[in-house]
Each structure stands twice: as structure tokens, then as C-alpha cells.
Write a protein that holds these residues in place. Structure first.
Motif, mmCIF file in Angstrom:
data_model
loop_
_atom_site.group_PDB
_atom_site.id
_atom_site.type_symbol
_atom_site.label_atom_id
_atom_site.label_comp_id
_atom_site.label_asym_id
_atom_site.label_seq_id
_atom_site.Cartn_x
_atom_site.Cartn_y
_atom_site.Cartn_z
ATOM 1 N N LEU B 48 -35.860 -0.992 26.893
ATOM 2 C CA LEU B 48 -34.813 -0.521 25.986
ATOM 3 C C LEU B 48 -34.185 -1.713 25.284
ATOM 4 O O LEU B 48 -34.383 -2.859 25.698
ATOM 5 N N LYS B 49 -33.408 -1.400 24.212
ATOM 6 C CA LYS B 49 -32.719 -2.474 23.499
ATOM 7 C C LYS B 49 -31.380 -1.990 22.973
ATOM 8 O O LYS B 49 -31.212 -0.814 22.644
ATOM 9 N N TYR B 50 -30.459 -2.904 22.912
ATOM 10 C CA TYR B 50 -29.141 -2.667 22.329
ATOM 11 C C TYR B 50 -29.006 -3.546 21.097
ATOM 12 O O TYR B 50 -29.204 -4.755 21.150
ATOM 13 N N THR B 51 -28.623 -2.895 19.978
ATOM 14 C CA THR B 51 -28.465 -3.656 18.742
ATOM 15 C C THR B 51 -27.212 -3.218 17.997
ATOM 16 O O THR B 51 -27.237 -2.985 16.797
ATOM 17 N N SER B 52 -26.099 -3.107 18.698
ATOM 18 C CA SER B 52 -24.759 -2.819 18.174
ATOM 19 C C SER B 52 -24.574 -1.394 17.682
ATOM 20 O O SER B 52 -23.668 -1.136 16.919
ATOM 21 N N ALA B 53 -25.392 -0.493 18.129
ATOM 22 C CA ALA B 53 -25.154 0.923 17.854
ATOM 23 C C ALA B 53 -24.433 1.509 19.079
ATOM 24 O O ALA B 53 -23.443 0.982 19.507
ATOM 25 N N ALA B 54 -24.925 2.565 19.675
ATOM 26 C CA ALA B 54 -24.300 3.165 20.846
ATOM 27 C C ALA B 54 -24.311 2.194 22.016
ATOM 28 O O ALA B 54 -25.284 1.481 22.241
ATOM 29 N N THR B 55 -23.227 2.164 22.788
ATOM 30 C CA THR B 55 -23.143 1.227 23.900
ATOM 31 C C THR B 55 -23.984 1.662 25.095
ATOM 32 O O THR B 55 -24.362 0.837 25.917
ATOM 33 N N LEU B 56 -24.256 2.949 25.214
ATOM 34 C CA LEU B 56 -25.144 3.432 26.264
ATOM 35 C C LEU B 56 -26.521 3.635 25.645
ATOM 36 O O LEU B 56 -26.696 4.445 24.748
ATOM 37 N N VAL B 57 -27.471 2.888 26.159
ATOM 38 C CA VAL B 57 -28.813 2.892 25.581
ATOM 39 C C VAL B 57 -29.784 3.535 26.549
ATOM 40 O O VAL B 57 -29.835 3.165 27.726
ATOM 41 N N LYS B 58 -30.532 4.479 26.064
ATOM 42 C CA LYS B 58 -31.549 5.122 26.908
ATOM 43 C C LYS B 58 -32.917 4.536 26.589
ATOM 44 O O LYS B 58 -33.258 4.282 25.424
ATOM 45 N N GLY B 59 -33.688 4.307 27.664
ATOM 46 C CA GLY B 59 -35.002 3.739 27.483
ATOM 47 C C GLY B 59 -36.096 4.633 28.024
ATOM 48 O O GLY B 59 -35.894 5.816 28.247
#
Lengths: 113, 112
Positions: B48-59
Motif C-alpha cells: 500500500l501507499k500513502y500520498t497525502s489523500a486519506a490517512t487510512l490506506v487500504k492495501g
């Protein structure tokens, strides 16, 4: 399906030999990377290339050089292999931009005797 | 400068119990954060990746991670471990330019 391929899965070389590790990607990515992976140290960046004929040193470039003559191919060269270069070498590619996913090849396990 | 610290080098769980792999990061600007998984003798795969959208990231495979800026953390969780989750997991932060900075990895063992 995206693909990054590396020329060998396993390689055994002698101290002092010149070693070439080849990486090819079929995604038309601009950026390509070489890492080495050692137990307990994670992945460390050796070199990267942001475009053809362009290269930048990573965190541990000593003893290595690279070549990128074509967009899809990025070669790692060990000019004179040493035993402390025994490691797993991973190639990756990515499209431009810092948020893009890097796609990894399967790795080459190099043993230098 | 960016850096990432994985707080546990090895985590052991029983099949069916929750998984928590901890990661703290340091970044001078809003980072991109990733979790990669490496199964034995396999290449690295993005979870998974976080790129400043939703703080909870589903992978993939039921994993998720929560970006907590106040705690500079990006912990990876899964409600119920499966034997096939046994692997090495890497927390990664985007560095200057185009490079990624990897943590040292957490080995997850799952027992039946």
C-alpha cells in the motif's frame, strides 16, 4: 503486466573479476534504481538514473558504476569484485515523480569468492 | 532529510490473531509512505501507499495502514493473520529527488 527482469538469479564470481548485472524494464519508465539488500540493513541505494545517460550516486556507490544507454536497460558494474560485495542486488523502475510506486525485479544473489 | 525506523525486527503471531508492524518516519515535508512485502525468494511487492489523500490506506491481502502526522507513524495492521502472510515487510519513505528510503525490515512469523 508490468515487468522488471534481471539477467541472473544467482551469480558466483571470483575476487577481482569485472561483473555486469543487467536490468530491463518494459514499462517505459524514466527512473531506474540499483539497490543492495543485506540482512538487518534493509535496502540501500547504490545508484539511480532519472533518464537515458543520466545517473546519480546513491548512498553506497563506492566500488560500483552504472550504465544507461537505452531507456529500458540499466546495468550495474562491479569493476573489481570484492568479497564484501557479496549480497542480493535489486533493480527497480518508476515513472517520474516522488509518489510513484517502484517496481522491483526478482533480484540477483551475487557471491564473490 | 528523510528517514524511517521500523521498531521491531521480528514479530511473531498466531494464525487468526491481529498483526501490527510499527513504523516511524522523519521528513522535512509532507512525505509519501509505502509498505512493501518480500516473500522468501521473491521480489518486493507493494502492499500500500500513502500520498497525502486519506490517512487510512487500504492495501492488498487485507492490510491497511494509518498515517498519523502528530505521531510521525505509519503502522501496518491486519485484523487476522494468515500463514501466507509470513514474510519480510519494509516501511519506505520518499526521499529527496526520486529515491526511496527503506527501513531495515520486520520479519513476520505466523504459527498455526
Amino acid at each position: 503486466d508490468v515487468k522488471v527482469t534481471q539477467s541472473s538469479r544467482y551469480l558466483v564470481k571470483r575476487t577481482g573479476e569485472k561483473v555486469f548485472l543487467e536490468c530491463v524494464q518494459d514499462m517505459d519508465h524514466e527512473n531506474m534504481f540499483w539497490y543492495r539488500q543485506d540482512p538487518g540493513l534493509g535496502l540501500r541505494l547504490i545508484y539511480f538514473s532519472y533518464d537515458v545517460k543520466m545517473k546519480e550516486k546513491g548512498d553506497i556507490p563506492e566500488g560500483y558504476s552504472v550504465s544507461r544507454e537505452k531507456k529500458e536497460r540499466f546495468s550495474l558494474i562491479l569493476e573489481s569484485a570484492s568479497t564484501n560485495q557479496t549480497s542480493m542486488y535489486l533493480c527497480a523502475s518508476r515513472t517520474m515523480g516522488t509518489s510513484g510506486e517502484q517496481f522491483f525485479g526478482p533480484g540477483t544473489r551475487l557471491t564473490v569468492l | 532529510a528523510q528517514s524511517v525506523t521500523q521498531l521491531d525486527s521480528h514479530v511473531s503471531v498466531s494464525e487468526g490473531t491481529p498483526v501490527l508492524l510499527r513504523c516511524n518516519y522523519s521528513s522535512s515535508y509532507s512525505p509519501s509512505l509505502f509498505w512493501y512485502v518480500q516473500h522468501p525468494n521473491k521480489g518486493l511487492q507493494l502492499l500500500l501507499k500513502y500520498t497525502s489523500a486519506a490517512t487510512l490506506v487500504k492495501g492488498i491481502n487485507g492490510f491497511e495502514a494509518e498515517f498519523k502526522k502528530s505521531e510521525t507513524s505509519f503502522h501496518l495492521t491486519k485484523p487476522s493473520a494468515h500463514m501466507s502472510d509470513a514474510a519480510e515487510y519494509f516501511c519506505v519513505v520518499s526521499g529527496a529527488g526520486t529515491a526511496l528510503i527503506f527501513g531495515k525490515g520486520t520479519t513476520l512469523s505466523v504459527s498455526s
